[in-house]
Design a protein around this motif. Structure first.
Motif, PDB file in Angstrom:
ATOM      1  N   SER A 457      -6.466   8.599  -9.444  1.00 57.44           N
ATOM      2  CA  SER A 457      -5.352   8.542  -8.493  1.00 57.44           C
ATOM      3  C   SER A 457      -5.237   7.100  -7.985  1.00 57.44           C
ATOM      4  O   SER A 457      -6.177   6.319  -8.074  1.00 57.44           O
ATOM      5  CB  SER A 457      -5.565   9.523  -7.356  1.00 57.44           C
ATOM      6  OG  SER A 457      -6.810   9.258  -6.764  1.00 57.44           O
ATOM      7  N   VAL A 458      -4.060   6.775  -7.471  1.00 60.93           N
ATOM      8  CA  VAL A 458      -3.813   5.395  -7.054  1.00 60.93           C
ATOM      9  C   VAL A 458      -4.599   5.116  -5.767  1.00 60.93           C
ATOM     10  O   VAL A 458      -4.406   5.806  -4.761  1.00 60.93           O
ATOM     11  CB  VAL A 458      -2.303   5.174  -6.824  1.00 60.93           C
ATOM     12  CG1 VAL A 458      -2.030   3.724  -6.458  1.00 60.93           C
ATOM     13  CG2 VAL A 458      -1.516   5.579  -8.067  1.00 60.93           C
ATOM     14  N   PRO A 459      -5.498   4.150  -5.778  1.00 61.10           N
ATOM     15  CA  PRO A 459      -6.300   3.885  -4.577  1.00 61.10           C
ATOM     16  C   PRO A 459      -5.437   3.292  -3.455  1.00 61.10           C
ATOM     17  O   PRO A 459      -4.392   2.708  -3.709  1.00 61.10           O
ATOM     18  CB  PRO A 459      -7.346   2.872  -5.057  1.00 61.10           C
ATOM     19  CG  PRO A 459      -6.865   2.338  -6.342  1.00 61.10           C
ATOM     20  CD  PRO A 459      -5.853   3.277  -6.898  1.00 61.10           C
ATOM     21  N   GLU A 460      -5.908   3.444  -2.225  1.00 61.52           N
ATOM     22  CA  GLU A 460      -5.108   2.999  -1.080  1.00 61.52           C
ATOM     23  C   GLU A 460      -4.854   1.499  -1.082  1.00 61.52           C
ATOM     24  O   GLU A 460      -3.788   1.057  -0.675  1.00 61.52           O
ATOM     25  CB  GLU A 460      -5.785   3.443   0.218  1.00 61.52           C
ATOM     26  CG  GLU A 460      -5.665   4.941   0.420  1.00 61.52           C
ATOM     27  CD  GLU A 460      -5.720   5.347   1.878  1.00 61.52           C
ATOM     28  OE1 GLU A 460      -6.517   4.736   2.623  1.00 61.52           O
ATOM     29  OE2 GLU A 460      -4.964   6.266   2.263  1.00 61.52           O
ATOM     30  N   ASP A 461      -5.825   0.721  -1.559  1.00 64.03           N
ATOM     31  CA  ASP A 461      -5.597  -0.728  -1.585  1.00 64.03           C
ATOM     32  C   ASP A 461      -4.400  -1.062  -2.475  1.00 64.03           C
ATOM     33  O   ASP A 461      -3.602  -1.946  -2.164  1.00 64.03           O
ATOM     34  CB  ASP A 461      -6.837  -1.475  -2.113  1.00 64.03           C
ATOM     35  CG  ASP A 461      -7.885  -1.665  -1.021  1.00 64.03           C
ATOM     36  OD1 ASP A 461      -7.677  -1.124   0.088  1.00 64.03           O
ATOM     37  OD2 ASP A 461      -8.897  -2.343  -1.279  1.00 64.03           O
ATOM     38  N   ALA A 462      -4.286  -0.346  -3.600  1.00 60.96           N
ATOM     39  CA  ALA A 462      -3.173  -0.609  -4.517  1.00 60.96           C
ATOM     40  C   ALA A 462      -1.855  -0.235  -3.859  1.00 60.96           C
ATOM     41  O   ALA A 462      -0.848  -0.948  -3.988  1.00 60.96           O
ATOM     42  CB  ALA A 462      -3.369   0.161  -5.815  1.00 60.96           C
ATOM     43  N   VAL A 463      -1.874   0.875  -3.103  1.00 60.64           N
ATOM     44  CA  VAL A 463      -0.663   1.293  -2.390  1.00 60.64           C
ATOM     45  C   VAL A 463      -0.281   0.226  -1.360  1.00 60.64           C
ATOM     46  O   VAL A 463       0.878  -0.190  -1.248  1.00 60.64           O
ATOM     47  CB  VAL A 463      -0.880   2.665  -1.692  1.00 60.64           C
ATOM     48  CG1 VAL A 463       0.338   3.045  -0.869  1.00 60.64           C
ATOM     49  CG2 VAL A 463      -1.208   3.739  -2.727  1.00 60.64           C
TER      50      VAL A 463
END
Ligand code: ADP
Length: 664
Positions: A457-463
């Protein structure tokens, strides 16, 4: 030596062949279709000739056009690469007639190995072990079914003219035999114009081990050891290695000798591969390997052999074609260390490996840590016309563990934006415990497919980085501009902004508050986090999140962002950008694809009355869906595409006509 050769191919293999030609001081000629006018292989050649439109049947398979290009350029020889005309004996004969050398075997050798049944019969005669089965002339269904019973189920029906895994059917139950037979016959007929089949014992735990052979026109033949290509999906190779894990020296010698015997049986000259299948249900055994087929050309995976032997196989091909004797004798050949090759493709692994197309907006291949054989550059397009291969990533290390570690690192350093790739799947394979331990067989990928294609899943840092990038807050620092520290900070209003992102189909409105000095509070699912942009270097953003410093590459690609971090790639859509572009998708009377992609849903047929802004097509690109709407009220005229079709940028998908025209 030849002064000039023509390479009758495209993509990475054309570039690969030209590199060796240049090394040998030979001038190179490329041929290209309209789709390839600006391709890397054209730029790599000294001169190039257009040979027709994009479809291969009208360009790369046109024998007369290629011979004409030889005439015009004065090329003395043709290297066919792999695929296309590389195993076409008519091409070899046409070249011969024109007085041009084919860099490959004789038409006779190609014919001898062209059909699986005849090749097996020939090998049996030469004393090379073949897979137990029936490969005779009788094609009567009832007779073939009897044969299958005698061989013992499971059996494998193969189209004798088959290739690329086409025309093969596994049958476990005699009841299903006749249906499977007609399926294989139909596929053989449709793909190769030949519906005749052979039947083999289906090995339930097989390894694909092939031997590189080389012959010259003076009667010499040698082998350059084995490659293991057991990591396959739908009978297609995914990762190859050399040598084969667990191969005893004695068995290597027996297999090598058998392969040389096979090559000598057909007076083979040039590079060839003898493909064997080994029954490893009780481990690798010297009495359990069987001839499957011979490929009378250079193989896609030849680089792993080059890496362990230090030989340049294309150089060998060119020297042998020129009439020289083999550069080395069997005794002088040796190998060291371990090599792997991974095939990087534009395909969507979690979606059943659907081929993808797109523009390579960002392409960073691990050229520093691996040998990269590629036929594309950043900005090039992967089109639906050809094989969607982006690159072959090849590594060598002193041991298998070391080489596999290098392969994983190289894959993790691979960055492609603008089209989906199988890099994540290949990296997952490198982390697979069974593969890492050398316990390979052709069923490995299928058994663990679900786990291998799972996407993190897309990690929060990437978001957070995507949100900051979407708002233009991650631009590179331009030095000592005093206002820069205020980026995104508005003194006259609340310093709150929202970034609309699309992540795996979900739309998220991410709130960002600027604190000044390139510090931002980002509202994420887990709560508010403070990010500081430390440095921006091209696309690489170094940031600090509450005491944790890290970096990621963020690139803008088409209608979204690609974030690369820790060896993973995440696609994040920017719906705002798409929305504002909707108008560009229809020019009054047409609905046009604004980007390369897959026609996922087509919700209109010819004759439908539609109103302005009615959704007509859903196009999928970079894992994101883009809705294309009717540019005006009207009636659907021609529909030029079907669901499931890949379309290039600018393709007209539908036409609109006036109501009156439609009625007429
Ligand atoms: P193609 O020419 O279409 O590539 P091959 O005969 O080379 O077909 O076989 C392709 C793959 O199919 C092999 O690498 C192997 O994985 C599988 N295969 C072929 N023959 C058998 C067999 N008798 N039993 C089990 N698997 C087989």
């Amino acid at each position: 030596m030849f002064k000039k050769i023509l390479v009758a191919n495209r993509g990475e293999i054309a570039c690969r062949v030209m590199a060796t030609a240049k090394k040998l001081g030979i001038r190179t000629v490329a041929v290209f279709s309209d789709a390839d006018a600006n391709a890397k292989h054209v730029a790599a050649a000294d001169e190039a000739f257009r040979i027709g439109p994009a479809p291969v049947a009208e360009s790369y398979l046109k024998i007369d056009k290629i011979i004409e290009a030889c005439r015009q350029s004065g090329a003395q020889a043709v290297h066919p690469g792999y695929g296309f005309l590389s195993e076409n004996p008519d091409f070899v004969e046409a070249l011969e007639k024109a007085g041009i050398t084919f860099i490959g075997p004789s038409a006779k050798s190609i014919r001898a190995m062209g059909l699986k049944d005849a090749a097996k019969a020939l090998m049996e005669q030469a004393g090379v072990p073949v897979v137990p089965g029936y490969h005779g002339d009788n094609q009567d269904p009832a007779f073939l079914k009897d044969q299958a019973g005698e061989i013992g189920y499971p059996v494998l029906i193969k189209a004798r003219a088959g290739g690329g895994g086409k025309g093969m059917r596994r049958v476990d139950d005699p009841q299903d035999f006749l249906d499977a037979l007609s399926g294989a016959q139909r596929e053989g007929e449709a793909s190769f114009g030949d519906g005749r089949v052979l039947i083999e014992k289906y090995l339930t735990k097989p390894r694909h081990i092939e031997i590189q052979v080389f012959g010259d026109s003076h009667g010499n033949a040698v082998h350059l050891f084995e490659r293991d290509c057991s990591l396959q999906r739908r009978h297609q190779k995914v990762i190859e290695e050399a040598p084969a894990p667990g191969m005893p020296d004695e068995m290597r010698k027996i297999m090598g000798d058998a392969a040389v015997k096979a090559a000598k049986a057909i007076d083979y000259s040039g590079a060839g591969t003898i493909e064997f299948i080994a029954d490893v249900s009780e481990g690798l055994r010297a009495d359990r390997f069987y001839f499957m087929e011979m490929n009378t050309r250079l193989q896609v995976e030849h680089p792993v052999t080059e890496m362990i032997t230090g030989e340049d196989l294309v150089e060998w091909q060119i020297r042998v074609a020129f009439g020289e004797t083999l550069p080395k004798s069997q005794d002088a050949l040796a190998f060291s260390g371990w090599a792997f090759e991974a095939r990087l493709y534009a395909e969507d692994a979690p979606k059943g490996f659907l081929p993808a197309i797109g523009t390579l907006d960002h392409l960073s291949l691990p050229e520093k840590s691996a040998r990269v054989d590629s036929g594309v550059r950043a900005g090039d397009e992967i089109t639906p016309f050809y094989d969607p291969m982006i690159a072959k990533i090849i590594v060598h290390g002193p041991t298998r563990d070391a080489a596999l570690g290098k392969l994983l690192a190289a894959l993790e350093a691979t960055e492609v934006a603008g089209c989906v790739t199988n890099a994540g799947f290949l990296a997952a394979l490198c982390r697979h415990k069974g593969f890492a331990s050398g316990d390979v067989d052709t069923g490995l990928i299928d058994r663990d497919l679900e786990e291998l294609v799972e996407e993190p899943s897309v990690p929060e840092d990437a978001v957070a980085l995507a949100a900051l990038a979407a708002l233009g807050l991650t631009r590179p620092s331009s030095g000592n501009d005093p206002f820069e520290t205020l980026a995104g900070w508005r003194i006259w209003s609340a310093s709150r902004q929202f970034a609309l992102l699309e992540i795996v189909g979900d739309r998220l409105d991410i709130e960002v508050r600027a604190l000044g000095n390139r510090r931002f509070v980002v509202h994420l699912a887990s709560g508010e986090r403070t990010y500081t942009i430390v440095k921006v270097d091209d696309d690489t953003i170094t940031y600090d999140c509450e005491g944790h410093r890290a970096s990621a590459v963020v690139v803008n690609s088409g209608y979204g962002l690609a974030v690369f971090q820790n060896g993973h790639a995440f696609s994040i859509g920017l719906p705002d950008m798409l929305g504002s572009d909707d108008d560009a998708t229809g020019a009054g009377d047409q609905v046009i694809a604004p980007m390369p992609g897959l026609v996922k849903v087509l919700s209109a047929v010819s004759g439908d009355t539609v109103s302005k802004d009615q959704p007509l097509v859903i196009l999928e690109a970079m894992k994101m869906e883009h809705t294309l709407k009717a540019p005006r009220d009207g009636v659907i005229g021609d529909v030029f595409v079907a669901e499931g079709e890949q379309v290039t940028d600018g393709t007209v998908l539908l036409a609109l006509v006036e109501e009156a025209d439609a009625a007429a």
